[in-house]
Design a protein around this motif. Structure first.
Motif, PDB file in Angstrom:
ATOM      1  N   LYS A 177       0.771  -1.406  -0.088  1.00  0.00           N
ATOM      2  CA  LYS A 177       0.043  -0.164  -0.109  1.00  0.00           C
ATOM      3  C   LYS A 177       0.729   1.130   0.048  1.00  0.00           C
ATOM      4  N   ILE A 178       2.027   1.177   0.918  1.00  0.00           N
ATOM      5  CA  ILE A 178       2.920   2.276   0.905  1.00  0.00           C
ATOM      6  C   ILE A 178       3.487   2.583  -0.533  1.00  0.00           C
ATOM      7  N   TYR A 179       3.997   1.521  -1.004  1.00  0.00           N
ATOM      8  CA  TYR A 179       4.553   1.605  -2.291  1.00  0.00           C
ATOM      9  C   TYR A 179       3.781   2.427  -3.401  1.00  0.00           C
ATOM     10  N   ASN A 180       2.500   1.592  -3.495  1.00  0.00           N
ATOM     11  CA  ASN A 180       1.402   2.244  -4.515  1.00  0.00           C
ATOM     12  C   ASN A 180       1.158   3.599  -4.325  1.00  0.00           C
ATOM     13  N   ASN A 181       0.865   3.922  -2.972  1.00  0.00           N
ATOM     14  CA  ASN A 181       0.825   5.322  -2.790  1.00  0.00           C
ATOM     15  C   ASN A 181       1.677   6.199  -3.284  1.00  0.00           C
ATOM     16  N   LEU A 182       2.950   5.975  -3.122  1.00  0.00           N
ATOM     17  CA  LEU A 182       4.070   6.725  -3.511  1.00  0.00           C
ATOM     18  C   LEU A 182       4.147   6.706  -4.984  1.00  0.00           C
ATOM     19  N   ILE A 183       4.148   5.533  -5.566  1.00  0.00           N
ATOM     20  CA  ILE A 183       4.193   5.494  -7.142  1.00  0.00           C
ATOM     21  C   ILE A 183       3.037   6.592  -7.532  1.00  0.00           C
ATOM     22  N   ASP A 184       1.777   6.174  -6.982  1.00  0.00           N
ATOM     23  CA  ASP A 184       0.696   7.062  -7.649  1.00  0.00           C
ATOM     24  C   ASP A 184       0.989   8.363  -7.483  1.00  0.00           C
ATOM     25  N   LEU A 186       3.835  10.108  -7.137  1.00  0.00           N
ATOM     26  CA  LEU A 186       5.060  10.275  -8.118  1.00  0.00           C
ATOM     27  C   LEU A 186       4.473  10.353  -9.676  1.00  0.00           C
ATOM     28  N   PHE A 187       3.663   9.495 -10.237  1.00  0.00           N
ATOM     29  CA  PHE A 187       3.579   9.558 -11.543  1.00  0.00           C
ATOM     30  C   PHE A 187       2.072   9.931 -11.965  1.00  0.00           C
ATOM     31  N   PHE A 188       0.991   9.869 -11.163  1.00  0.00           N
ATOM     32  CA  PHE A 188      -0.297  10.032 -11.611  1.00  0.00           C
ATOM     33  C   PHE A 188      -1.126  11.454 -10.737  1.00  0.00           C
ATOM     34  N   GLU A 189      -0.255  12.074  -9.882  1.00  0.00           N
ATOM     35  CA  GLU A 189      -1.018  13.215  -9.753  1.00  0.00           C
ATOM     36  C   GLU A 189      -0.468  14.435 -10.048  1.00  0.00           C
TER      37      GLU A 189
END
Length: 189
Positions: A177-184, A186-189
């Motif tokens: 979950k932490i990884y997904n939130n960080l990637i989101d 960085l790349f999607f917001e």
């Protein structure tokens, strides 16, 4: 046989530590263990199920460990060399029986808690967290690994040991979950 004597035969398990609606019958405890093993989407260990039953107030811890002794002895469930459980017998009938006899809330709660504990155990094994005391508090280094290779390392500083431990616990609870939130972020917001 009087109704009171019959009732004592049904409720034959210790009740210390269980919540209202928890399991008070050895048969029900056997059944919920088999049900959790059969219905779980992740591999479970005895520890996962024992902890889930105790944490959820579903069944007495000692009754659950005793039930495991019976179930493993009679090969109703089996344990592999890594400690993971499986139900080798045809479990459709057992699942059908459990679904008729045990309340939905108990069934769902037992499987959900056991799966959560199993996932946390896997996360702890697969992802390493180092706490190091420094002049400025504690450095927390969190490793997210896949097949033994770090693909993300995150380092934070916390001013107190309590905060460092809280960060560590939150990380091992669900590093994905932490990884997904960080990637989101960085790349999607």
């Amino acid at each position: 046989m009087s109704e009171n004597q019959d009732r004592n035969l049904i409720f034959d398990a210790y009740t210390y530590g269980i919540e209202p609606g928890g399991l008070r019958s050895k048969g029900d405890i056997n059944a919920i263990i088999c049900y959790a093993v059969a219905k779980s989407k992740v591999k479970l260990t005895k520890k996962n199920i024992c902890d889930a039953m105790a944490e959820g107030g579903i069944a007495n811890y000692f009754e659950v460990t005793e039930a495991f002794s019976r179930l493993l002895r009679d090969k109703i469930i089996t344990e592999d060399e890594n400690g993971y459980l499986s139900a080798p017998i045809k479990s459709e009938k057992l699942i059908e029986m459990v679904e008729k006899d045990l309340p939905l809330t108990i069934r769902e709660k037992s499987v959900k808690i056991a799966m959560k504990l199993a996932e946390k155990e896997i996360f702890i094994k697969e992802n390493k967290v180092d706490l190091v005391k420094t002049e400025n508090g504690y450095d927390i280094t969190m490793h997210i690994t896949d097949k033994g290779v770090d693909f993300m390392v995150l380092k934070l500083n916390a001013p107190t040991e309590e905060q460092a431990i809280l960060i560590k616990d939150k990380f091992v609870e669900n590093p994905v979950k932490i990884y997904n939130n960080l990637i989101d972020s960085l790349f999607f917001e």
